[in-house]
Every structure is written in C-alpha cells, then in structure tokens.
Scaffold this motif. Sequence first.
Motif, PDB file in Angstrom:
ATOM      1  N   SER A   1      54.330  37.238  39.057  1.00  0.00           N
ATOM      2  CA  SER A   1      54.293  37.773  37.688  1.00  0.00           C
ATOM      3  C   SER A   1      53.224  37.092  36.828  1.00  0.00           C
ATOM      4  O   SER A   1      52.738  37.678  35.874  1.00  0.00           O
ATOM      5  N   LYS A   2      52.844  35.874  37.169  1.00  0.00           N
ATOM      6  CA  LYS A   2      51.841  35.129  36.406  1.00  0.00           C
ATOM      7  C   LYS A   2      50.487  35.096  37.112  1.00  0.00           C
ATOM      8  O   LYS A   2      49.696  34.190  36.888  1.00  0.00           O
ATOM      9  N   SER A   3      50.209  36.074  37.987  1.00  0.00           N
ATOM     10  CA  SER A   3      48.999  35.989  38.791  1.00  0.00           C
ATOM     11  C   SER A   3      48.076  37.180  38.583  1.00  0.00           C
ATOM     12  O   SER A   3      48.482  38.229  38.098  1.00  0.00           O
ATOM     13  N   GLU A   4      46.825  36.955  38.983  1.00  0.00           N
ATOM     14  CA  GLU A   4      45.852  38.030  39.089  1.00  0.00           C
ATOM     15  C   GLU A   4      45.972  38.555  40.512  1.00  0.00           C
ATOM     16  O   GLU A   4      45.963  37.788  41.470  1.00  0.00           O
ATOM     17  N   ARG A   5      46.070  39.870  40.650  1.00  0.00           N
ATOM     18  CA  ARG A   5      46.286  40.464  41.968  1.00  0.00           C
ATOM     19  C   ARG A   5      44.981  40.969  42.544  1.00  0.00           C
ATOM     20  O   ARG A   5      44.211  41.639  41.877  1.00  0.00           O
ATOM     21  N   VAL A   6      44.746  40.645  43.811  1.00  0.00           N
ATOM     22  CA  VAL A   6      43.581  41.116  44.546  1.00  0.00           C
ATOM     23  C   VAL A   6      44.107  41.833  45.782  1.00  0.00           C
ATOM     24  O   VAL A   6      44.782  41.234  46.611  1.00  0.00           O
ATOM     25  N   ASP A   7      43.791  43.134  45.895  1.00  0.00           N
ATOM     26  CA  ASP A   7      44.244  43.934  47.023  1.00  0.00           C
ATOM     27  C   ASP A   7      43.096  44.078  48.011  1.00  0.00           C
ATOM     28  O   ASP A   7      42.063  44.652  47.694  1.00  0.00           O
ATOM     29  N   LEU A   8      43.260  43.541  49.212  1.00  0.00           N
ATOM     30  CA  LEU A   8      42.202  43.582  50.217  1.00  0.00           C
ATOM     31  C   LEU A   8      42.098  44.933  50.907  1.00  0.00           C
ATOM     32  O   LEU A   8      41.139  45.177  51.631  1.00  0.00           O
ATOM     33  N   ASP A   9      43.048  45.825  50.687  1.00  0.00           N
ATOM     34  CA  ASP A   9      43.035  47.130  51.319  1.00  0.00           C
ATOM     35  C   ASP A   9      42.350  48.198  50.466  1.00  0.00           C
ATOM     36  O   ASP A   9      42.454  49.378  50.753  1.00  0.00           O
ATOM     37  N   MET A  10      41.647  47.780  49.420  1.00  0.00           N
ATOM     38  CA  MET A  10      40.992  48.771  48.567  1.00  0.00           C
ATOM     39  C   MET A  10      39.763  49.350  49.267  1.00  0.00           C
ATOM     40  O   MET A  10      39.234  48.760  50.205  1.00  0.00           O
ATOM     41  N   SER A  11      39.342  50.497  48.809  1.00  0.00           N
ATOM     42  CA  SER A  11      38.203  51.155  49.439  1.00  0.00           C
ATOM     43  C   SER A  11      36.913  50.382  49.152  1.00  0.00           C
ATOM     44  O   SER A  11      36.856  49.525  48.275  1.00  0.00           O
ATOM     45  N   ALA A  12      35.853  50.718  49.896  1.00  0.00           N
ATOM     46  CA  ALA A  12      34.569  50.026  49.731  1.00  0.00           C
ATOM     47  C   ALA A  12      34.014  50.233  48.329  1.00  0.00           C
ATOM     48  O   ALA A  12      33.448  49.312  47.735  1.00  0.00           O
ATOM     49  N   LYS A  13      34.169  51.423  47.788  1.00  0.00           N
ATOM     50  CA  LYS A  13      33.672  51.701  46.435  1.00  0.00           C
ATOM     51  C   LYS A  13      34.410  50.854  45.401  1.00  0.00           C
ATOM     52  O   LYS A  13      33.793  50.265  44.519  1.00  0.00           O
ATOM     53  N   GLU A  14      35.735  50.801  45.514  1.00  0.00           N
ATOM     54  CA  GLU A  14      36.514  49.982  44.597  1.00  0.00           C
ATOM     55  C   GLU A  14      36.147  48.514  44.730  1.00  0.00           C
ATOM     56  O   GLU A  14      36.088  47.795  43.733  1.00  0.00           O
ATOM     57  N   LEU A  15      35.905  48.066  45.953  1.00  0.00           N
ATOM     58  CA  LEU A  15      35.538  46.672  46.182  1.00  0.00           C
ATOM     59  C   LEU A  15      34.198  46.351  45.515  1.00  0.00           C
ATOM     60  O   LEU A  15      34.045  45.302  44.887  1.00  0.00           O
ATOM     61  N   GLU A  16      33.232  47.248  45.635  1.00  0.00           N
ATOM     62  CA  GLU A  16      31.932  47.029  44.995  1.00  0.00           C
ATOM     63  C   GLU A  16      32.064  47.009  43.476  1.00  0.00           C
ATOM     64  O   GLU A  16      31.464  46.178  42.799  1.00  0.00           O
ATOM     65  N   GLU A  17      32.887  47.891  42.925  1.00  0.00           N
ATOM     66  CA  GLU A  17      33.128  47.891  41.479  1.00  0.00           C
ATOM     67  C   GLU A  17      33.789  46.586  41.054  1.00  0.00           C
ATOM     68  O   GLU A  17      33.456  46.027  40.005  1.00  0.00           O
ATOM     69  N   PHE A  18      34.717  46.100  41.859  1.00  0.00           N
ATOM     70  CA  PHE A  18      35.392  44.848  41.546  1.00  0.00           C
ATOM     71  C   PHE A  18      34.406  43.685  41.550  1.00  0.00           C
ATOM     72  O   PHE A  18      34.406  42.853  40.640  1.00  0.00           O
ATOM     73  N   ARG A  19      33.535  43.639  42.542  1.00  0.00           N
ATOM     74  CA  ARG A  19      32.542  42.557  42.613  1.00  0.00           C
ATOM     75  C   ARG A  19      31.568  42.628  41.445  1.00  0.00           C
ATOM     76  O   ARG A  19      31.185  41.587  40.895  1.00  0.00           O
ATOM     77  N   ALA A  20      31.150  43.833  41.058  1.00  0.00           N
ATOM     78  CA  ALA A  20      30.261  43.981  39.900  1.00  0.00           C
ATOM     79  C   ALA A  20      30.966  43.503  38.638  1.00  0.00           C
ATOM     80  O   ALA A  20      30.364  42.823  37.793  1.00  0.00           O
ATOM     81  N   TRP A  21      32.233  43.812  38.516  1.00  0.00           N
ATOM     82  CA  TRP A  21      33.007  43.371  37.352  1.00  0.00           C
ATOM     83  C   TRP A  21      33.104  41.843  37.321  1.00  0.00           C
ATOM     84  O   TRP A  21      32.964  41.226  36.267  1.00  0.00           O
ATOM     85  N   LYS A  22      33.324  41.227  38.479  1.00  0.00           N
ATOM     86  CA  LYS A  22      33.409  39.762  38.549  1.00  0.00           C
ATOM     87  C   LYS A  22      32.057  39.127  38.182  1.00  0.00           C
ATOM     88  O   LYS A  22      32.033  38.102  37.504  1.00  0.00           O
ATOM     89  N   ARG A  23      30.951  39.737  38.647  1.00  0.00           N
ATOM     90  CA  ARG A  23      29.627  39.189  38.310  1.00  0.00           C
ATOM     91  C   ARG A  23      29.375  39.263  36.806  1.00  0.00           C
ATOM     92  O   ARG A  23      28.817  38.345  36.223  1.00  0.00           O
ATOM     93  N   ARG A  24      29.773  40.351  36.188  1.00  0.00           N
ATOM     94  CA  ARG A  24      29.574  40.485  34.735  1.00  0.00           C
ATOM     95  C   ARG A  24      30.394  39.446  33.978  1.00  0.00           C
ATOM     96  O   ARG A  24      29.975  38.938  32.953  1.00  0.00           O
ATOM     97  N   GLY A  25      31.574  39.108  34.492  1.00  0.00           N
ATOM     98  CA  GLY A  25      32.447  38.160  33.822  1.00  0.00           C
ATOM     99  C   GLY A  25      31.979  36.722  33.894  1.00  0.00           C
ATOM    100  O   GLY A  25      32.336  35.891  33.072  1.00  0.00           O
TER     101      GLY A  25
END
Length: 99
Positions: A73-97
């Motif tokens: 309940s107190k965590s950031e969730r990372v789902d490794l089963d996401m699609s390649a497109k979602e994964l790339e969007e996630f990495r771009a979001w992390k780089r911006r942050g």
Amino acid sequence: MTEPWFTYVRGRGRMQITPRNAKGWAALIVFVVLVTVPSVFIDRLLERSMWLLAPWFALLALLTFGFIRFAISKSERVDLDMSAKELEEFRAWKRRGKR
C-alpha cells in the motif's frame, strides 16, 4: 502525493518489495524487531507446552501478511509484464523525472 516508501516489482511468478527511502527501511527494521525479539523467548514458552508453538506461528504469519499488505500500500508499483510500448513510455517518464 507523498513519496513511496517501497518499490513493488511484479512479473510472472515474481513479487519483490524493496525499501526505497529512510521510512521504508525504518518500517522494515520495526518489522524485523517485532519478529525477532519475541523469537528469543520462544524456548521458555516451549518448556510449558509444545502446543504454544501453533499460536506463535499463527501470529508470525499474521504479522508477515500484514507487513506485506502495508508495504504494497505504501509502494510504487512496477509491472514487468507490460507491453514494449508501455515500457518505453515508462522509461521516458522516468528520464523526464530525473532532470
């Protein structure tokens, strides 16, 4: 939103919860102390009766389950089963942050 205390990584057959900051480490240390300190005195209970071991294991299971639910309940969730497109969007979001 407050900063998450843990990182919760999910994947196929995998669940990993890792402390992320000082609050997460403090919560983990409190959990370890809550389990370890009474374990030191379990031998005295076993001198009375071996049946007292059953409630001890039940309490241990309850504490562990409760801590896992609290950590999720107190965590950031990372789902490794996401699609390649979602994964790339996630990495771009992390780089911006990080900038």
